[in-house]
Enzyme design. Structure first.
Site, short mmCIF file in Angstrom:
data_model
loop_
_atom_site.label_atom_id
_atom_site.label_comp_id
_atom_site.label_asym_id
_atom_site.label_seq_id
_atom_site.Cartn_x
_atom_site.Cartn_y
_atom_site.Cartn_z
CD GLU A 34 -3.26 25.59 68.28
OE1 GLU A 34 -2.24 26.18 68.69
OE2 GLU A 34 -4.42 25.95 68.55
CB CYS B 208 -5.88 30.36 66.41
SG CYS B 208 -6.06 30.18 64.63
#
Length: 214
Positions: free
Chosen positions: A104, A2
């Site tokens: 992402e 993340c």
DNA sequence: CCAGACGTTGTT
DNA sequence: GTCTGG
DNA sequence: CCAGACGTTGTT
DNA sequence: GTCTGG
């Protein structure tokens, strides 16, 4: 993993249940493209919960300089309790990072294609830790293996905390640091505008251009 | 004992 | 601060 | 996380 | 290749 967060929660608009009654830091501004080294809005405290801004990239108290921060934006769930950089914070400095979504990147050869993940179509919380280094307060986001939805893009994902576990996590109790259920999440490709951390605003979560030449 | 590391991810 | 490697 | 820089000296 | 800035 993340490494970029959408944190557009706006106090002028709808504030989620878990933030009701809490005062937002004066310096808080909604962000569509929040990168490591920047201030993350997070919830901490037990009896007295508070919303604070924590610089993303945890610097342990013993660090001689800030360089370690570039590799401590995430902490692995399976080792966070014992690693020297994180264990002190794991014991007594928990936080919940507020997010509306996280990005992402899917690597396709040389290109990096961004995707935005959301949970239950509303703000949610990521398991985090914070630390004080001199006058600076920093934080990290805990990661775990990817669920089916996340695995389409990457093999790691941040730990999304079930609201039922918020209190336990902040109190320093053990909670399951596991992949969140895929069926409560959504993912969609977004514009390459988000790749450059200098870009900010709703463009970052807009649909991608249909051609390869954006 | 002292010196030096202490972190993650992806890619090779 | 605390652990590992030498 | 991704994008972009990455060097020195002297002069303006 | 690796670090810094955002």
């Amino acid at each position: 993993m993340c490494g970029r967060i959408n944190q557009k929660t706006n106090l002028r608009l709808e504030v989620p249940d878990f933030l009701q009654g809490l005062e937002f830091p004066a310096e808080y501004v909604p962000r569509y493209n929040l990168a490591p080294s920047q201030p993350l809005l997070a919830l901490r405290g037990t009896d007295q919960r508070e919303l604070v801004l924590l610089r993303w990239g945890l610097i342990p108290a013993w660090a001689k300089d800030e360089k370690i921060a570039y590799s401590t934006i995430n902490a692995r769930a399976d080792t966070v309790a014992t690693k020297p950089a994180f264990r002190a914070a794991y014991k007594s400095r928990r936080c919940l990072v507020v997010a509306d979504g996280y990005y992402e990147w899917l690597r396709q050869g040389k290109s990096k294609l961004p995707y935005l993940y959301n949970v239950d179509d509303r703000p949610f919380c990521l398991a985090g830790l914070w630390e004080r280094w001199h006058e600076l307060e920093t934080c990290t986001v805990i990661t775990t293996e990817a669920n089916d939805l996340a695995a389409a893009v990457h093999d790691r994902m941040p730990v999304i905390v079930d609201p039922a576990d918020y209190s336990a996590w902040l109190a320093g109790e053990p909670i399951p640091l596991v992949p969140f259920p895929s069926d409560r999440m959504k993912v969609r490709p977004v514009s390459l505008v988000v790749n450059n951390a200098r870009n900010e605003g709703p463009q970052c979560e807009a649909p991608p251009a249909t051609t390869l030449f954006e």
